[in-house]
Scaffold this active site. Sequence first.
Site, PDB file in Angstrom:
ATOM      1  CG  ASP A 123      -9.196  -0.205   4.778  1.00  9.74           C
ATOM      2  OD1 ASP A 123      -9.007  -0.507   3.587  1.00  9.74           O
ATOM      3  OD2 ASP A 123      -8.410  -0.512   5.692  1.00  9.74           O
ATOM      4  CE  LYS A 165      -3.826  -2.470   2.105  1.00  7.51           C
ATOM      5  NZ  LYS A 165      -4.523  -2.880   3.340  1.00  7.51           N
ATOM      6  CD  GLN A 173      -3.338  -4.661   6.461  1.00  5.12           C
ATOM      7  OE1 GLN A 173      -3.248  -3.677   5.733  1.00  5.12           O
ATOM      8  NE2 GLN A 173      -4.040  -5.725   6.112  1.00  5.12           N
TER       9      GLN A 173
END
Length: 296
Positions: free
Chosen positions: A119, A52, A96
């Site tokens: 997200d 990412k 994460q």
Amino acid sequence: MLVLDGKIASAAVKASLLQQTQALKAAGKRAPHLAAILVGNNGASETYVASKVKNCEETGFGSSLIRFTDDVSEAELLAEIAELNADSNVDGILVQLPLPKHIDDEKIIEAIHPDKDVDGFHPTNIGRMVQGLDTFIPATPYGVLLMLEHFNIETKGKHAVVVGRSNIVGRPMSILLSSERPQGNASVSLCHRHTPKEELIKITQQADILVVAVGIPEFITADMIKPGAVIIDVGITRVEDATAKKGFRIKGDVNYEQAITKAAAVTPVPGGVGLMTIAGLLKNTMKAYEGKFYHN
Ligand code: NAD
């Protein structure tokens, strides 16, 4: 048979974002900035976050990686998120997953300001998505939509079957495919662990578009596929293999060799949906930067 190559589709998304970033910089503005929080040293999580960050660089975005050890307290994580929420130079925040057991995932997700939730996991944004309002779409289902768009795959009026009902993939995917939107307007069946296998086979055999997110390597075999179907394999599992350089191989939820004998189009693993998830995340970060999604 068409390979739905995530490298090609994600490169197109990233090229367009890079152009936007270059234009911003040329106008003397700062670039979008993504802050990623990584807890512990889980190998897969390390790989995802590193990828990412690298993709942020490739699109001209700024990024920061904030690391904590496994024994970080929930309060420390919440304090870090509060700081990032207040930082006007940070547009997007991602934590994460999975987090260590002593930390409540939901509490952490809900602490991220919905305007920075790139997200797309915050209940506010999920609620907006369900109602068809403009919002951050969860990165993986968004990546699948971008993949379908790139390869001009028609979903309207088709029967889409989603296998797996997680909050981050299967359920939002089923809602999006059935919504009144581009890459939507399908009739959708959603299967999960309580769908008896014989029933599941009957349902997947009717799928014009089959999206699989169960986390069971090669779960979908040729007998479960309708001839001419479009197969989207979301699964990523590390399977031990002593002959592989890293000691493991990445497997999808679909038996690729069997799928290509029956389907019209299939996503490979790796090189499919994983790359599109990052494209979705980057697009959400640009959207957060533009800060306009609650105002249009
Ligand atoms: P999860 O474990 O949260 O959910 C799995 C789902 O599969 C559940 O809803 C369960 O009901 C269903 N399921 C389990 N066994 C089943 C069975 N026998 N029949 C039918 N349904 C069954 O998983 P998740 O977070 O949605 O992830 C699924 C897979 O996708 C994993 O391999 C994960 O690594 C991968 N993933 C990939 C990406 C990407 O970017 N490509 C992103 C997220 C997750």
